[in-house]
Design an enzyme around this catalytic site. Structure first.
Site, PDB file in Angstrom:
ATOM      1  N   ASP A 147       2.510 -20.447   0.992  1.00  0.00           N
ATOM      2  CA  ASP A 147       2.772 -21.571   0.049  1.00  0.00           C
ATOM      3  C   ASP A 147       1.732 -21.174  -1.213  1.00  0.00           C
ATOM      4  OD1 ASP A 147       0.184 -21.886   1.127  1.00  0.00           O
ATOM      5  OD2 ASP A 147       0.721 -23.887   2.120  1.00  0.00           O
TER       6      ASP A 147
ATOM      7  N   THR B 260      -4.084 -23.515   4.409  1.00  0.00           N
ATOM      8  CA  THR B 260      -2.963 -23.313   5.110  1.00  0.00           C
ATOM      9  C   THR B 260      -2.925 -21.798   5.463  1.00  0.00           C
ATOM     10  OG1 THR B 260      -1.529 -23.169   2.960  1.00  0.00           O
ATOM     11  CG2 THR B 260      -1.608 -25.311   4.225  1.00  0.00           C
TER      12      THR B 260
ATOM     13  N   PRO C 100      -5.938  -1.306  -5.736  1.00  0.00           N
ATOM     14  CA  PRO C 100      -6.985  -1.932  -6.437  1.00  0.00           C
ATOM     15  C   PRO C 100      -7.915  -2.369  -5.067  1.00  0.00           C
ATOM     16  CG  PRO C 100      -4.945  -3.165  -6.270  1.00  0.00           C
ATOM     17  CD  PRO C 100      -4.651  -1.847  -5.852  1.00  0.00           C
TER      18      PRO C 100
ATOM     19  N   ASP D 150      -7.176 -17.930   3.044  1.00  0.00           N
ATOM     20  CA  ASP D 150      -6.750 -19.154   2.520  1.00  0.00           C
ATOM     21  C   ASP D 150      -6.841 -20.179   3.361  1.00  0.00           C
ATOM     22  OD1 ASP D 150      -5.676 -21.493   1.648  1.00  0.00           O
ATOM     23  OD2 ASP D 150      -3.588 -20.789   1.471  1.00  0.00           O
TER      24      ASP D 150
ATOM     25  N   VAL E  12       1.140   4.039  -3.730  1.00  0.00           N
ATOM     26  CA  VAL E  12       0.779   5.367  -3.844  1.00  0.00           C
ATOM     27  C   VAL E  12       2.014   6.347  -3.662  1.00  0.00           C
ATOM     28  CG1 VAL E  12      -0.384   7.304  -2.388  1.00  0.00           C
ATOM     29  CG2 VAL E  12      -1.252   4.818  -2.492  1.00  0.00           C
TER      30      VAL E  12
ATOM     31  N   HIS F  19       0.973  -1.167  -0.152  1.00  0.00           N
ATOM     32  CA  HIS F  19       0.011   0.079   0.001  1.00  0.00           C
ATOM     33  C   HIS F  19       0.872   1.389   0.084  1.00  0.00           C
ATOM     34  CE1 HIS F  19      -4.202  -1.140   0.860  1.00  0.00           C
ATOM     35  NE2 HIS F  19      -3.855  -2.364   0.430  1.00  0.00           N
TER      36      HIS F  19
END
EC number: 1.11.1.7
Length: 325
Positions: A253, A248, A168, A245, A74, A70
């Site tokens: 990974d 895991t 985004p 996720d 910018v 971030h």
């Protein structure tokens, strides 16, 4: 007339070449051994603090990685995101993409305090962000890299730029993602690899509510499980967090990409990477080979760290990451 046009084109080419040379010169001033003489204990000092904080809260690794992203998107990797509001400018912390979302400022403060005691006025906050991002990946089981250093800190921040769409949103389309990353010199492959940072960390209900209730390209059992902690009504449970996720969540990974192939991306901006578009093949390759993901992620992180750094006499070395000197 023809001679004039040729002269004008030559002049334009010289100006363009000068701009390219300036950009290349700034990047060339970044080097991995920048502090080897001026602050030789920098890297182990940063590592110890990050290690301590990750041991206390595993989630902070993802937060520190996101903080660097971030910042760089910018106006470049200049630590502007760390600046508090002043009388002369409104900082980036309360901009839409960052407010109640970006975390880890206190960790950077702790690192800066230690580094200042060892090497006062030497190490920039921008470089500390770059090092902590690398260490966060390593401590979560990912592959490390040699961080290029030598950035300096900005003396201002831009609330308006941070709010202008350069970061985004979680509802991004694939075209939007590709264009935003390309504007920073990053390819679609870089974009997909960097999105793999979502193999760790969490997201708030408000960022994925629309996906789990309205999307058609989502695994139903996955959507139902996410709805348990994210009610459909706006304003209800907005800040409830869910892991990105499922498989895991505390390991860096390739599982994130396996989830996308199975239509279990939590954010819209995750699943668009595998939705019949131009990046599907990249997602599949990373889902099959974690080493391919690691290789491209490292390359993309190094490229991202090269976005518009302040070097030489530009900017300053802040004594406190929260305010200009």
């Amino acid at each position: 007339m023809e001679c004039y046009e040729q002269s004008r084109q030559r002049a334009a080419f010289v100006v363009l070449l000068f701009i390219v040379m300036l950009g290349s010169q700034a990047q060339a001033q970044l080097r991995t051994d920048f502090y080897s003489d001026s602050c030789p204990s920098l890297l182990p000092t940063v590592r110890r603090v990050v290690q301590r904080e990750v041991a206390k809260e595993r989630r902070i690794a993802a937060s520190l990685l996101r903080l660097f992203f971030h910042d760089c998107f910018v106006n470049g990797c200049d630590a502007s995101i760390l600046l508090d509001d002043t009388r002369s400018f409104l900082g980036e912390k309360t901009a839409g993409p960052n407010n109640n979302s970006v975390r880890g400022y206190e960790v950077i403060d702790a690192i800066k305090s230690r580094v200042e005691r060892l090497c006062p006025g030497v190490v920039s906050c921008a470089d500390i962000l770059a090092i902590t991002a690398r260490d966060s990946v390593l401590l979560m089981g990912g592959r490390g890299w040699s961080v290029k250093l030598g950035r300096r800190d900005s003396i201002t921040a831009s609330f308006s730029t941070a709010n202008s769409g350069v970061l985004p949103p979680p509802t991004s389309t694939l075209d939007n993602l590709i264009n935003l990353f390309r504007a920073n010199g990053l390819s679609p492959r870089d974009m997909v690899a960097l999105s793999g940072a979502h193999t760790i960390g969490q997201a708030r209900c408000v960022t994925f509510r629309s996906r789990i209730y309205n999307s058609t390209n989502i695994d139903l059992s996955f959507a139902l499980s996410r709805r348990r902690s994210c009610p459909a009504a706006t304003g209800s449970g907005d800040n409830n967090a869910a892991i990105l996720d499922l498989r895991t969540p505390e390991k860096f990974d390739g599982s994130y990409f396996m989830q996308l192939v199975n239509h279990r991306g939590l954010l819209t901006s995750d699943q668009v990477l595998f939705n019949g578009g131009s990046t599907d093949s990249i997602v599949v390759s990373y889902s099959r080979s974690v080493q391919a993901f690691y290789r491209d992620f490292v390359a993309a992180m190094i490229k991202m760290g090269d976005i518009s750094p302040l070097t030489g006499s530009n900017g300053q070395i802040r004594r406190s990451c929260r305010r200009p000197n």
